[in-house]
Each structure stands twice: as structure tokens, then as C-alpha cells.
Design a protein around this motif. Structure first.
Motif: not given
Ligand code: SAH
Length: 393
Positions: A197, A202, A209, A225-227, A231, A247-249, A275-277, A297, A299
Motif C-alpha cells: 500500500q 507508512y 511509533r 490496522f497493523s499493516f 507499532f 489487519d485485513s491484509s 480479518g475485518d477489524a 490506525d 485507513p
Molecule cells: N499502523 C500502520 C499503518 C496502517 S494503514 C503502520 O504504522 O504501518 C491501515 C491498515 O488498515 C492497512 O494495513 C489495511 O490493510 C488495514 N485495513 C483496512 N481496512 C481494514 C479493516 N476493515 N479491518 C482490518 N484492517 C483493515
């Protein structure tokens, strides 16, 4: 050069050196400027105000290059790039990190151009038709000023459509590895340039951090949303008792795991949840799970002001769940990177969430985007990332 004339009274923002001229401010366009080409900007009395890039498809019809009568050529871009890098030199001396945002578009007076440096590779993101028009010149200027020739393009953002541009990614020149190992905060992170992404990492959370890791010593941490685990790795580095990354990815979590191993942390203290947060946090709440630190954190829920209502509900929901998952004395670290939602409204949403979660909370610290993502006084819109560290009683 083609010219545009503003309507009476519409020169005020330009005189204050704001870089955007909206279509409604323009009275006449003289000639037929092509997408991205330069136009002279004049007020209704024909006074010269500056030179900008014309964008016929966008509501932001002109993005100002200069408020002087300058030639927009390689020398112009070299000067701007040089100033941008010098603007960050104190940071680069202060922190032993190997990845930096070198150019932050409008905030560095180069509208529509983002450049991130990962070791000896530059990742370029072109978001406006003006920067696209001068693409080759900009690349030449970048090479001359940085001395680097490994350049990769990640112009795959939706906003290009508004500018009448197609998406484009791929190597521009030099040697581009699939992955780069960067150094940040004494840790190492794998950056996947092609599939990741943004431009791969980020960088805007660099300072946050570090700050947040101070709260993680000996704690149970949930990083939502750990990417790729930014953190989380810092928390593990400060000897957190346990860190859960969510994270969902799948791809992001794979890298998070690899980053974890790379930095010498053991699996026993870590868990990765895909999964979905919204769903997973609800499930944890129902299971009465508790943490000492919850990091949120998400999106961009509100890319523009038009999305604010829907975004506000999503922020409220996720923050409410965040408060519910905290032990008494726990800390909620919550961010919004939505440009369309201001700091005041964000704080209001978090306070509504605390109220609904029956939590009494106080703000310990307010956070912003890192200083290599500067905010120009002439362009307050450039401030997009805001964060709150809240203590729950
Ligand atoms: N905190 C991270 C950046 C987060 S970016 C860092 O310091 O690097 C936002 C993240 O949210 C992305 O990795 C994306 O895959 C994730 N995301 C988006 N929608 C989501 C959802 N519904 N559930 C879980 N994760 C999600």
C-alpha cells in the motif's frame, strides 16, 4: 504561455500563496492549454499573480508552481527538490533511519509530487496533471540533486482519474529490488515496493511509533490496522508482554511476521489476526478480552469532506470498541488520517465513543504526522494525520 483571469475578489487565496485555484474562481481561460501545461494567472484587473499547472478535468483547475515569474524547467525543479531535502536535513541527522519522505507535494511547493526514499531507491508518486506534464524533467532533477538513479513509480492512486490521468506503476530507471530492508527507530522493516500500500511504508507514523512504544513496556498491546507491524515491532522492542497485530491484509500480516522474526522477537509474545477489524473487535468484546494498550490506525475513512458523516460513524464504532477492550488504567492510541475530517471533530467523535463505552478518559498526548510530512502555513489542508493518546480510568 496561455493565461487565465480570475473573477473579481477571487485573487485573495492566491495572494496568500495558497496553491489551489478552483474552477469557480476562474473568469476566462485564454487559449486552449493542454492538460498539465503552464498558465499565467492574472486577477480581474490583469495583475500578474503567478504561474500554475492547468488541469481541465479537475475542480482544482490550477495548481500554482510559483508566485513569481519563473520558468518551469529542470532548474526550477532542482531548486525546489534541493530546498525540500534541506528542510529535512536536521531530521536526517537526528534519527538514524534509512527511509524518508523527501517531497510532500503541495506542502513542499511541488503540487502533486510525492517522493519517498528507501535506502538508495526513490519511489515517485505523481498525483496531478502538472507533475505528470513535467515527469521526465522532474525525474532528471531528482537524479541530479539526490545522486540516486534507482527510481520506481507508484502512480496508482485513484485521484489520478480526476486529473484525467491513467494509473502507472513500474521501474523508471536503475536497479529496483523486489524488497528493501529499511532501518527505522533501531528496527528493520521489509518494504515491498511493487505490491504494498502507499509507496510501501507508512513513514508518516515514524515519530508516533517511538512515542507510543513508551506506553508498551510490560503491557498487553493490541495493534489494530497493523499493516506490516510498525507499532507492533516498536512495542516488542520495548518488551511488551504480548502484542496482537490485526489487519485485513494477508500480505501485510505476512510481512509483519517476517519483520518480527527479522528483529529477533519470539513468536510466544506475538499473535497475528487476519480479518475485518470491526467484526474481530466486536468478537473480542463479546469474549470479554482486555488489553493495556489498544492502537487504532485505520485507513482513510473520509478522503474528502463529502464522506464525513459515514466516516464519523466508522470512527465512533471502532473507538467505542477500543475503549471497551481496555483494562482500567489502559491507554487508547487512536488516529485519523482523513484529510476531510478535522482535529476538532475527531476529538469530539472519540469523546462520544468514550461516553458510549461508559469510560472516563483524559488526553495524555496529541499526535501529528511526522515532520518529513510538513504542513505549509499557506496550505493547512496538508495536515491530515491526527492522533490522541487517551488514558482510561
Ligand atoms: N499502523 C500502520 C499503518 C496502517 S494503514 C503502520 O504504522 O504501518 C491501515 C491498515 O488498515 C492497512 O494495513 C489495511 O490493510 C488495514 N485495513 C483496512 N481496512 C481494514 C479493516 N476493515 N479491518 C482490518 N484492517 C483493515
Amino acid at each position: 504561455m496561455n493565461k487565465i483571469f480570475l473573477k473579481p475578489g477571487k485573487e485573495k487565496a492566491v495572494i496568500r500563496h495558497h496553491p489551489w485555484i478552483f474552477s469557480g474562481a476562474i473568469d476566462t481561460v485564454m487559449g486552449d492549454p493542454e492538460n498539465g501545461s503552464s498558465v499565467q494567472v492574472l486577477d480581474s484587473k490583469k495583475n500578474f499573480l503567478g504561474i500554475g499547472a492547468f488541469s481541465p478535468h479537475s475542480q482544482i483547475r490550477v495548481r500554482m508552481w510559483s508566485f513569481d515569474n519563473e520558468v518551469i524547467d529542470q532548474t526550477f525543479f532542482e531548486k525546489r527538490i534541493d530546498v525540500s531535502i534541506k528542510r529535512r536535513s536536521h531530521l536526517m541527522k537526528k534519527y538514524d533511519d534509512s527511509a524518508w519522505r523527501l517531497i510532500h507535494a503541495e506542502s513542499d511547493q511541488i503540487p502533486g509530487l510525492i517522493v519517498d526514499q528507501y535506502n538508495d531507491v526513490l519511489v515517485v508518486q505523481i498525483l496531478s496533471s502538472g507533475s505528470e506534464y513535467h515527469r521526465n524533467t522532474i525525474v532528471g532533477a531528482l537524479k541530479n540533486i539526490t545522486g540516486l538513479s534507482n527510481i520506481y513509480e507508484r502512480s496508482d492512486m485513484e485521484v489520478r482519474k480526476i486529473e484525467g490521468l491513467k494509473q502507472r506503476t513500474g521501474p523508471i530507471s536503475g536497479k529496483i529490488p523486489h524488497e528493501i530492508l529499511i532501518r527505522e527507530g533501531g528496527h528493520q522493516f521489509i518494504v515491498d515496493l511493487e505490491n504494498s500500500q502507499k509507496t510501501g511504508f507508512y513513514l508518516d507514523q515514524r515519530i508516533n511509533r517511538r512515542i507510543v512504544s513508551d506506553y508498551c513496556m510490560d503491557k498487553d498491546v493490541l495493534n489494530v490496522f497493523s499493516f506490516t507491524g510498525g507499532f507492533s515491532i516498536y512495542a516488542a522492542g520495548r518488551k511488551a508482554k504480548k502484542v496482537v497485530s490485526l489487519d485485513s491484509s494477508k500480505e501485510a500480516l505476512e510481512l509483519a511476521k517476517r519483520n518480527h522474526i527479522l528483529n529477533g522477537f519470539s513468536d510466544n509474545e506475538h499473535e497475528w489476526l487476519e480479518g475485518d477489524a470491526f467484526q474481530l473487535l466486536r468478537k473480542m468484546r463479546d469474549q470479554n478480552k482486555k488489553f493495556d494498550v489498544v492502537i487504532l490506525d485505520p485507513p482513510k475513512f473520509a478522503p474528502t469532506a463529502a464522506h464525513v458523516d459515514k466516516a464519523a460513524r466508522a470512527y465512533k464504532d471502532i473507538n467505542l470498541l477500543g475503549f471497551k477492550l481496555l483494562n482500567p488504567g489502559g491507554v487508547l492510541v487512536t488516529f485519523s488520517c482523513s484529510g476531510g475530517l478535522n482535529e476538532g471533530l475527531f476529538q469530539k467523535i472519540v469523546s462520544d465513543a468514550a461516553l458510549d463505552a461508559s469510560a472516563y478518559a483524559t488526553i495524555l498526548e496529541k499526535l501529528n504526522q511526522g515532520p518529513d510530512h510538513p504542513v505549509s502555513l499557506n496550505f493547512p489542508e496538508g495536515a491530515y494525520l491526527k492522533g490522541l493518546i487517551c488514558l482510561k480510568n
